[in-house]
Write an enzyme that holds these catalytic residues in place. Structure first.
Site, mmCIF file in Angstrom:
data_model
loop_
_atom_site.group_PDB
_atom_site.id
_atom_site.type_symbol
_atom_site.label_atom_id
_atom_site.label_comp_id
_atom_site.label_asym_id
_atom_site.label_seq_id
_atom_site.Cartn_x
_atom_site.Cartn_y
_atom_site.Cartn_z
ATOM 1 N N TYR A 117 0.814 -1.229 0.000
ATOM 2 C CA TYR A 117 0.000 0.000 0.000
ATOM 3 C C TYR A 117 0.835 1.262 0.000
ATOM 4 C CZ TYR A 117 0.773 -1.028 4.972
ATOM 5 O OH TYR A 117 1.336 -1.367 6.167
ATOM 6 N N LYS A 118 2.168 1.110 0.067
ATOM 7 C CA LYS A 118 3.016 2.308 0.035
ATOM 8 C C LYS A 118 3.282 2.658 -1.429
ATOM 9 C CE LYS A 118 5.387 0.946 4.329
ATOM 10 N NZ LYS A 118 4.769 1.782 5.353
ATOM 11 N N ARG A 127 9.479 13.024 7.282
ATOM 12 C CA ARG A 127 9.752 12.145 6.128
ATOM 13 C C ARG A 127 9.033 12.677 4.894
ATOM 14 N NH1 ARG A 127 8.323 6.040 7.800
ATOM 15 N NH2 ARG A 127 6.247 6.949 7.732
HETATM 16 C C1 LIG Z 1 9.140 -2.132 7.624
HETATM 17 C C2 LIG Z 1 7.664 -2.298 7.772
HETATM 18 N N1 LIG Z 1 7.150 -3.515 7.904
HETATM 19 C C3 LIG Z 1 5.819 -3.709 8.016
HETATM 20 C C4 LIG Z 1 4.963 -2.634 8.012
HETATM 21 C C5 LIG Z 1 3.494 -2.790 8.113
HETATM 22 O O1 LIG Z 1 2.973 -3.962 8.478
HETATM 23 P P1 LIG Z 1 1.398 -4.131 8.372
HETATM 24 O O2 LIG Z 1 1.000 -3.844 6.958
HETATM 25 O O3 LIG Z 1 1.153 -5.506 8.788
HETATM 26 O O4 LIG Z 1 0.779 -3.120 9.271
HETATM 27 C C6 LIG Z 1 5.462 -1.331 7.887
HETATM 28 C C7 LIG Z 1 4.567 -0.151 7.914
HETATM 29 O O5 LIG Z 1 3.515 -0.113 8.479
HETATM 30 C C8 LIG Z 1 6.838 -1.171 7.768
HETATM 31 O O6 LIG Z 1 7.351 0.054 7.654
HETATM 32 N N1 LIG Z 2 0.324 1.134 7.503
HETATM 33 C C1 LIG Z 2 0.002 2.364 7.920
HETATM 34 C C2 LIG Z 2 -1.322 2.699 8.200
HETATM 35 O O1 LIG Z 2 -2.279 1.755 8.013
HETATM 36 C C3 LIG Z 2 -1.667 3.975 8.623
HETATM 37 C C4 LIG Z 2 -0.657 4.930 8.771
HETATM 38 C C5 LIG Z 2 0.650 4.634 8.512
HETATM 39 C C6 LIG Z 2 0.992 3.345 8.129
HETATM 40 C C7 LIG Z 2 2.377 2.971 7.871
HETATM 41 O O2 LIG Z 2 2.598 2.294 6.916
HETATM 42 C C8 LIG Z 2 3.455 3.386 8.776
HETATM 43 C C9 LIG Z 2 4.770 3.066 8.153
HETATM 44 N N2 LIG Z 2 5.070 1.675 8.043
HETATM 45 C C10 LIG Z 2 5.969 3.759 8.709
HETATM 46 O O3 LIG Z 2 7.036 3.555 8.169
HETATM 47 O O4 LIG Z 2 5.876 4.537 9.633
#
Ligand SMILES: Cc1ncc(COP(=O)(O)O)c(C=O)c1O
Ligand SMILES: Nc1c(O)cccc1C(=O)C[C@H](N)C(=O)O
Length: 403
Positions: A229-230, A378
């Site tokens: 989703y990024k 960021r």
């Molecule tokens: C390095 C990393 N791993 C995992 C996640 C996210 O994991 P999830 O999608 O399960 O919330 C993030 C950001 O949220 C991340 O920055």
């Molecule tokens: N996954 C996210 C969300 O559902 C809401 C807000 C932010 C995020 C993020 O991805 C945070 C992120 N991994 C980070 O690097 O800070």
């Protein structure tokens, strides 16, 4: 040079770089606000223009009319693997090595346990001190579950730790890109060092996928996971991906043996027999609507290679540094992201004790970015659509807000 001359020179450079940009057409593949600058792909990529109509069609025809038969006739059943291959192209994975589903947190758990089970005689999980929260929590939990210890060292000391104590390390779990500073780590070198010590490596590509050529097959990475989703713009909560090296696929014993990863899912056997190949990475019923959104979102990457995208990204981050040197350094504001091109990824991070306030003020000026404690701002410079002019605007607005 006077301030106005500096600003003029930077504006000229930005205009020239944008004019020479052969990938400028990619921006039209996204819904983006005209007057605002979106730098939050670190958390959520924007909406690709083709996704709404594809989703409307999927919902109305495949779900609305096809109903259950759509699992086979509309290709839902094969979606985890099909979409996995589409992600795989962007992370350097041949078809059949990547599967999509669940969240990154779940995939991390699954992959870390599976990786540790490949080295049952070893007692240590090795990780950098900089781990993102979810990666840290999962590492600690897996260690408790399997009776292992976690050894955390500074990223720069990982190679030495692998050399000195590697023979007790089962898995190196590492993020390809630091979520705070945006530093791109040496995935190739650390994977080599891990393998030299007999260590299995698991990379979290969340902040690198779709930004950098990570070359999973070429570098013989064992396992990788990441969110979509990024930068991959799959939408809020889009399913994560799991990569498993072909040489491990038949040995993988994952701790969440869901029925869709069974060799004969509809035979309803009492005992779990994993499917062959990457299909054993499947868990339970996938979130099809999110997966279909991701599948179409990835069309934004059609017709370009990840190497071209990586080069465009380095141009943006390099220009950010140029602007920061001219405009931010004189204000005493430091850039936390490394300067070397190979150590930069999708976002640039800037330190300031008033980060929270500055980010709030930038939003009011139409620059959307985020912050992470204690003092980091960021700026996600998405390599498919950000422009050099936008980079200059971002840095200029930071300067004005601080002044
Ligand atoms: C390095 C990393 N791993 C995992 C996640 C996210 O994991 P999830 O999608 O399960 O919330 C993030 C950001 O949220 C991340 O920055
Ligand atoms: N996954 C996210 C969300 O559902 C809401 C807000 C932010 C995020 C993020 O991805 C945070 C992120 N991994 C980070 O690097 O800070």
């Amino acid at each position: 040079m006077q301030d106005t001359q500096v600003a003029g020179a930077l504006a000229t450079t930005a205009a020239e770089l944008d004019a020479q940009d052969e990938l400028a057409f990619l921006r039209r593949r996204f819904h983006l606000p005209d007057e605002e600058v979106y730098c939050e792909s670190t958390c959520l990529g924007p909406l690709p223009v083709n996704v709404p109509q594809e989703m409307a069609r999927t919902v109305a025809q495949e779900w609305g009319r096809g109903l259950l038969s759509s699992w086979w006739e509309a290709g839902w059943w094969d979606a985890p693997r099909r979409v996995g291959d589409k992600v795989g192209r962007l992370v350097g994975a041949a078809p059949g090595r990547t599967v999509v589903g669940d969240s990154t947190t779940v995939q991390l758990f699954n992959a870390l346990v599976a990786a540790a089970r490949l080295r049952p005689e070893r007692r240590t999980l090795l990780a950098p001190t900089t781990q993102f929260t979810t990666v840290r929590y999962i590492t600690d939990s897996v260690a408790r579950l399997l009776g292992l210890r976690v050894r955390r060292v500074a990223p720069a000391e990982l190679s030495a730790a692998l050399g000195a104590e590697g023979d007790d390390v089962a898995v190196l779990v590492h993020e390809a890109v630091d979520f705070r500073t945006g530093e791109a780590h040496d995935l190739a070198g650390l994977t080599r060092a891990a393998h030299a010590a007999g260590v299995v490596c698991l990379w979290d590509l969340s902040h690198g996928a779709g930004v950098l050529p990570v070359g999973l097959d070429v570098h013989d990475v064992d396992f990788a996971v990441g969110c979509t989703y990024k930068y991959l713009c799959g939408g809020p909560g889009a399913p994560a991906f799991l990569y498993v090296n072909a040489r491990h696929q038949d040995a993988v014993d994952q701790p969440l043996p869901g029925w869709t990863g069974h060799a004969e899912p509809f035979a309803m056997r009492d005992v779990y027999h994993p499917a062959e190949g990457i299909d054993r990475g499947r868990i339970g019923t996938p979130s099809i609507l999110s997966m279909i959104a991701l599948e179409h979102a990835l069309d934004a990457y059609e017709g370009v290679t990840i190497e071209q995208i990586g080069a465009r990204g380095r141009s943006l981050t390099g220009f950010f540094l140029t602007c920061a040197d001219e405009l931010l350094t004189p204000q005493g504001v430091g850039v936390a992201t490394p300067r070397e091109p190979q150590s930069r990824a999708g976002h640039m991070a800037v330190r300031h004790p008033d980060a929270e306030d500055i980010i709030g003020r930038l939003r009011k000026r139409g620059v959307y970015a985020d912050r992470r404690p204690p003092d980091l701002m960021r700026f996600g410079l998405h390599p498919l659509f950000c422009t050099h002019r936008e980079v200059l605007r971002v840095v200029t607005e930071i300067t004005e807000v601080i002044a």
